[in-house]
Design a protein around this motif. Structure first.
Motif, mmCIF file in Angstrom:
data_model
loop_
_atom_site.group_PDB
_atom_site.id
_atom_site.type_symbol
_atom_site.label_atom_id
_atom_site.label_comp_id
_atom_site.label_asym_id
_atom_site.label_seq_id
_atom_site.Cartn_x
_atom_site.Cartn_y
_atom_site.Cartn_z
ATOM 1 N N GLU A 210 0.831 -1.208 0.000
ATOM 2 C CA GLU A 210 0.000 0.000 0.000
ATOM 3 C C GLU A 210 0.862 1.254 0.000
ATOM 4 N N ARG A 211 1.941 1.215 0.759
ATOM 5 C CA ARG A 211 2.818 2.389 0.840
ATOM 6 C C ARG A 211 3.512 2.650 -0.504
ATOM 7 N N VAL A 212 3.968 1.600 -1.166
ATOM 8 C CA VAL A 212 4.713 1.762 -2.418
ATOM 9 C C VAL A 212 3.796 2.170 -3.564
ATOM 10 N N THR A 213 2.607 1.562 -3.635
ATOM 11 C CA THR A 213 1.729 1.790 -4.787
ATOM 12 C C THR A 213 0.739 2.922 -4.593
ATOM 13 N N GLY A 214 0.449 3.278 -3.349
ATOM 14 C CA GLY A 214 -0.584 4.278 -3.096
ATOM 15 C C GLY A 214 -1.988 3.741 -3.303
ATOM 16 N N ARG A 215 -2.123 2.420 -3.412
ATOM 17 C CA ARG A 215 -3.414 1.787 -3.593
ATOM 18 C C ARG A 215 -3.643 0.786 -2.468
ATOM 19 N N SER A 216 -4.883 0.340 -2.314
ATOM 20 C CA SER A 216 -5.156 -0.647 -1.279
ATOM 21 C C SER A 216 -4.536 -1.985 -1.660
ATOM 22 N N ALA A 217 -4.225 -2.768 -0.650
ATOM 23 C CA ALA A 217 -3.688 -4.104 -0.910
ATOM 24 C C ALA A 217 -4.684 -4.933 -1.703
ATOM 25 N N GLN A 218 -5.966 -4.715 -1.464
ATOM 26 C CA GLN A 218 -6.994 -5.438 -2.219
ATOM 27 C C GLN A 218 -6.911 -5.097 -3.700
ATOM 28 N N GLN A 219 -6.731 -3.838 -4.028
ATOM 29 C CA GLN A 219 -6.625 -3.432 -5.434
ATOM 30 C C GLN A 219 -5.362 -3.988 -6.088
ATOM 31 N N VAL A 220 -4.260 -3.953 -5.372
ATOM 32 C CA VAL A 220 -2.997 -4.463 -5.915
ATOM 33 C C VAL A 220 -3.099 -5.969 -6.175
ATOM 34 N N THR A 221 -3.646 -6.694 -5.203
ATOM 35 C CA THR A 221 -3.787 -8.139 -5.367
ATOM 36 C C THR A 221 -4.734 -8.469 -6.509
ATOM 37 N N THR A 222 -5.812 -7.714 -6.621
ATOM 38 C CA THR A 222 -6.767 -7.930 -7.706
ATOM 39 C C THR A 222 -6.092 -7.771 -9.064
ATOM 40 N N SER A 223 -5.207 -6.798 -9.199
ATOM 41 C CA SER A 223 -4.487 -6.614 -10.455
ATOM 42 C C SER A 223 -3.632 -7.821 -10.792
ATOM 43 N N VAL A 224 -2.967 -8.387 -9.795
ATOM 44 C CA VAL A 224 -2.139 -9.570 -10.013
ATOM 45 C C VAL A 224 -3.004 -10.751 -10.447
ATOM 46 N N ILE A 225 -4.134 -10.929 -9.778
ATOM 47 C CA ILE A 225 -5.052 -12.018 -10.120
ATOM 48 C C ILE A 225 -5.529 -11.884 -11.562
ATOM 49 N N GLU A 226 -5.867 -10.665 -11.969
ATOM 50 C CA GLU A 226 -6.340 -10.437 -13.333
ATOM 51 C C GLU A 226 -5.233 -10.710 -14.345
ATOM 52 N N GLU A 227 -4.005 -10.317 -14.031
ATOM 53 C CA GLU A 227 -2.890 -10.558 -14.947
ATOM 54 C C GLU A 227 -2.629 -12.042 -15.137
ATOM 55 N N LEU A 228 -2.897 -12.827 -14.119
ATOM 56 C CA LEU A 228 -2.693 -14.267 -14.209
ATOM 57 C C LEU A 228 -3.867 -14.967 -14.887
ATOM 58 N N GLY A 229 -4.945 -14.243 -15.143
ATOM 59 C CA GLY A 229 -6.066 -14.811 -15.867
ATOM 60 C C GLY A 229 -6.863 -15.826 -15.076
ATOM 61 N N LEU A 230 -7.196 -15.503 -13.825
ATOM 62 C CA LEU A 230 -7.923 -16.414 -12.944
ATOM 63 C C LEU A 230 -9.304 -15.811 -12.659
ATOM 64 N N PRO A 231 -10.305 -16.111 -13.495
ATOM 65 C CA PRO A 231 -11.581 -15.396 -13.428
ATOM 66 C C PRO A 231 -12.406 -15.661 -12.184
ATOM 67 N N GLU A 232 -12.203 -16.802 -11.523
ATOM 68 C CA GLU A 232 -13.004 -17.121 -10.345
ATOM 69 C C GLU A 232 -12.265 -16.839 -9.037
#
Length: 392
Positions: A210-232
């Motif tokens: 959160e400190r490095v990105t300025g975004r919530s950990a939930q948002q950062v993790t969601t981006s990683v999940i989307e990049e990996l292509g895991l829809p569920e």
């Protein structure tokens, strides 16, 4: 007492024989590339897997799901039992809390920042989170590898009592974890001396994200999940689970929250994602985790050198089956992945690189201390891959 979302119980089971983040690195290959092969598991082996899975429906576990992907032996995906005590049939596509497998996504997010030059493995924790014991010595790499010496907040008796009484824990935030860590400063140890599993270290990594990105950990993790292509797969913002889902129960043999004699297992389906946070909040399905197991083991989405560093192992055990930890990833014998336990759910997500095989299991009862899925996973692995669990 064993600890919430702790993988050490796996060694015991085996011994018993049982928004965007600004990332611009090359995305991981789409999940479809890792779909299970069309061939089916041999019927004789499948029948033995079925027997193991049905035997796991005990101590409050009403249902289980097993997913196997093997280019030689074939694929297998089957649900067993029921998704709740009302008798709703379990299905392979149910959502459940993956517990400590979440840590692999948190590590992926951190390592992506490293690849982008926005974070260094040598950065000190004190640069991002103040007043943590030994914070000026603890590095990002220490935290990723469970070598930070940080007190595990789930060992705090007051926290355990509150969580057992109400897994929703209204008003809880990761900053409450910081208060527990600071209150147990005398139980912290200098970093780098040993690999000791601590959920606190992955909560701290969430705060670093959160400190490095300025975004919530939930948002950062969601981006990683989307990049990996895991829809569920998702990092929830509420206590609810996506449909369809298996209800989660406390295992009836739990020492932390025992079931009264004659009572049905306690339903703990609803729990706050703010409590496990980046150490255990993510939700998924077995089919998504079968695809993800290979991605995790092969370093999908990471620079080759970063992926190599991720699998520099240190020992979590010293006897019995070899259990080691890398940077947010476990090595269980020859298997690469992670396991987890949280109120209501337990799972194991693994890949065997030399055979390009994945085995994922989940059960719908746990208390965050015991890892009921471990016994089922160990049984399946011993059946299909008997030489894959070397000992020290």
């Amino acid at each position: 007492m064993r600890r919430w979302m702790r993988p050490a119980a796996l060694a015991l089971a085996l011994l018993a024989g049982a928004g965007t983040t600004g990332f611009t690195a090359t995305p991981a290959p789409p999940a479809a590339a890792a779909d299970p092969p069309a061939a089916a598991l041999d019927p004789g082996l499948a029948a033995q897997v079925d027997e193991l899975a049905r035997a796991a429906l005990t101590d409050g576990v009403t249902g289980a799901v097993v997913g196997i992907s093997d280019p030689v032996r074939g694929s297998y995906l089957r649900a067993y039992g029921t998704a709740d005590t009302a008798g709703t049939p379990m299905t392979p596509d149910v959502h459940y809390r993956i517990a400590s497998v979440t840590k692999t996504f948190t590590a992926q997010a951190v390592l992506r920042l490293v690849d982008q030059g926005r974070l260094s493995l040598d950065d000190r924790l004190a640069e991002y989170v103040p007043d943590v014991p030994h914070g000026d010595e603890i590095t990002v790499a220490h935290l990723l590898g469970m070598r930070g010496g940080v007190y595990d907040f789930v060992a705090d008796e007051e926290f355990l009592a509150r969580y057992a009484a109400d897994p929703l824990l209204p008003g809880w935030s990761p900053y409450d974890v910081l208060e527990i860590i600071r209150a147990h400063a005398d139980e912290a140890t200098p970093p780098g001396r040993a690999t000791v599993y601590s959920n606190s270290e992955y909560v701290l990594l969430g705060l670093v994200l959160e400190r490095v990105t300025g975004r919530s950990a939930q948002q950062v993790t969601t981006s990683v999940i989307e990049e990996l292509g895991l829809p569920e797969t998702s990092y929830p913002t509420t206590a609810a689970l996506p449909e369809p889902f298996a209800r989660g129960y406390v295992n009836t043999d739990s020492e932390l929250a025992p079931t009264p004699p004659g009572a049905e297992p306690r339903d703990v389906t609803l729990s706050s994602p703010e409590v496990p946070y980046t150490a255990g909040a993510v939700v998924s399905t077995v089919p998504d985790m079968v695809r993800y197991a290979e991605q995790l083991a092969t370093g999908a989405g990471l620079a080759p050198e970063t992926a190599r560093l991720r699998q520099e192992w240190t020992p979590l055990t010293s006897t019995g089956v070899r259990v080691q930890y890398g940077l947010g990833v476990l090595r269980l014998g020859d298997w690469v992945g992670h396991n987890g336990s949280i109120f209501g759910y337990s799972d194991v997500v693994t890949h065997l690189p030399d055979q390009e095989a994945s085995v994922v299991v989940m059960v719908n009862a746990a208390d965050g201390e015991a890892v009921p899925a471990d016994d089922l996973w160990a049984g399946v692995v011993r059946l299909l891959y008997p030489d894959s669990l070397p000992t020290w």
